[in-house]
Design an enzyme around this catalytic site. Structure first.
Site: not given
Length: 292
Positions: A21-23, A25, A27, A137, A163
């Site tokens: 998820g480094a694309n 936020g 990440g 979280s 979640y």
């Protein structure tokens, strides 16, 4: 005295780190910081176009590879293309989305946040030399694991409990992984982190009025993504306790510099952790090999 920050990241030259998820936020922030400290960073992204934009900012220390955690065939393809890595950061996630299912039929939040990362970690374990960091979280505290209906097939779906369940699963997985690594005599470490209340795009995909409410909260109360990424960077690079959990240390764990974080009693339930592990292996078809 100032707290731990990006400037405290040890020299990362000659090290390779995968960030899911480094694309965008947290990440993307983590990838930039690690590359800035000298690491080679693999941006594991579902949206490769956005990933390439981040990689272009970073330069030649970054590469982008496609990974869709909501599709186990994509997870397997990605893992097969990795030769060796020092640290895996399981950062990607979805939050409070409407009921939908992954390619393999899992409820989207447990499927992406936990089962996809569980499978990825298992497939890569023999290629990881140092650490597995998984981002949880504070919302894990509202979660409960339903072993008999993990994927919300019989229960009435509720996005926030779903979640919470996925984030609780992240912690149960991390703690159980460390117990198994220790039992196998492995020096590898499993560590968890959470960002506190950080302003990212995670809060903008509920497809409800909550998107506007949380956007306002991001502007008024949240800390920056740069601060929110510090706990996972700390977990990935600092001297930590195996099986530790790290997050912001200010304002009830919602903001500030990183340090040890508390968790719910449910997160420490070893019986539930073992049951979840066994179920996760059955659902994903991935069994961990601790001999490597």
């Amino acid at each position: 005295m100032s707290g731990w920050g990006v400037g405290d990241i040890p020299d990362q030259r000659d090290r390779t780190v995968i960030v899911t998820g480094a694309n965008s936020g947290l990440g993307a922030v983590a990838a930039r910081a690690l590359a800035g400290a000298g690491a080679q960073v693999i941006l594991a992204c579902r949206n490769v176009d956005k990933g390439r934009a981040v990689a272009a900012e970073i330069g030649d220390r970054a590469q982008v590879r496609r990974l869709d955690l909501a599709d186990l065939s994509s997870v397997r393809e990605f893992a097969a293309g990795v030769e060796g890595v020092h640290v895996l950061i399981n950062n990607a996630g979805v939050m409070a989305v409407p009921l939908r299912r992954t390619v393999d039929g899992f409820e989207m939040q447990i499927g992406t946040n936990h089962l996809g990362h569980f499978a990825l970690t298992g497939l890569l374990l023999g290629k990881i030399s140092e650490r597995i960091v998984t981002v949880s979280s504070g919302a894990h505290a509202i979660g409960a694991i339903d072993i008999d209906d993990l994927n919300w097939e019989r229960r009435t779906y509720k996005r926030w409990p779903a979640y919470g369940q996925s984030k609780l699963a992240n912690l149960l997985f991390t703690f159980e992984l460390q117990r198994r690594l220790t039992a196998a005599g492995s020096a590898k470490q499993a560590v968890a982190a959470h960002p506190g209340y950080a302003a990212t795009g995670l809060q903008s995909h509920t497809e409800s009025i909550l998107d506007k409410v949380m956007a306002l909260g991001n502007r008024l109360a949240a800390q920056s993504a740069e601060m929110g990424a510090l706990p996972e960077l700390f977990a990935a690079t600092a001297a930590v306790e195996p099986g530790g959990y790290y997050g912001p240390t200010g304002l009830g764990g919602t903001r500030g510099h990183p340090g040890p974080s508390g968790c719910s009693r449910r997160a420490r339930d070893e019986l539930t952790a073992r049951s979840l592990w066994d179920l996760s292996e059955r659902l994903t078809g991935v069994k961990f090999d601790f001999t490597g």
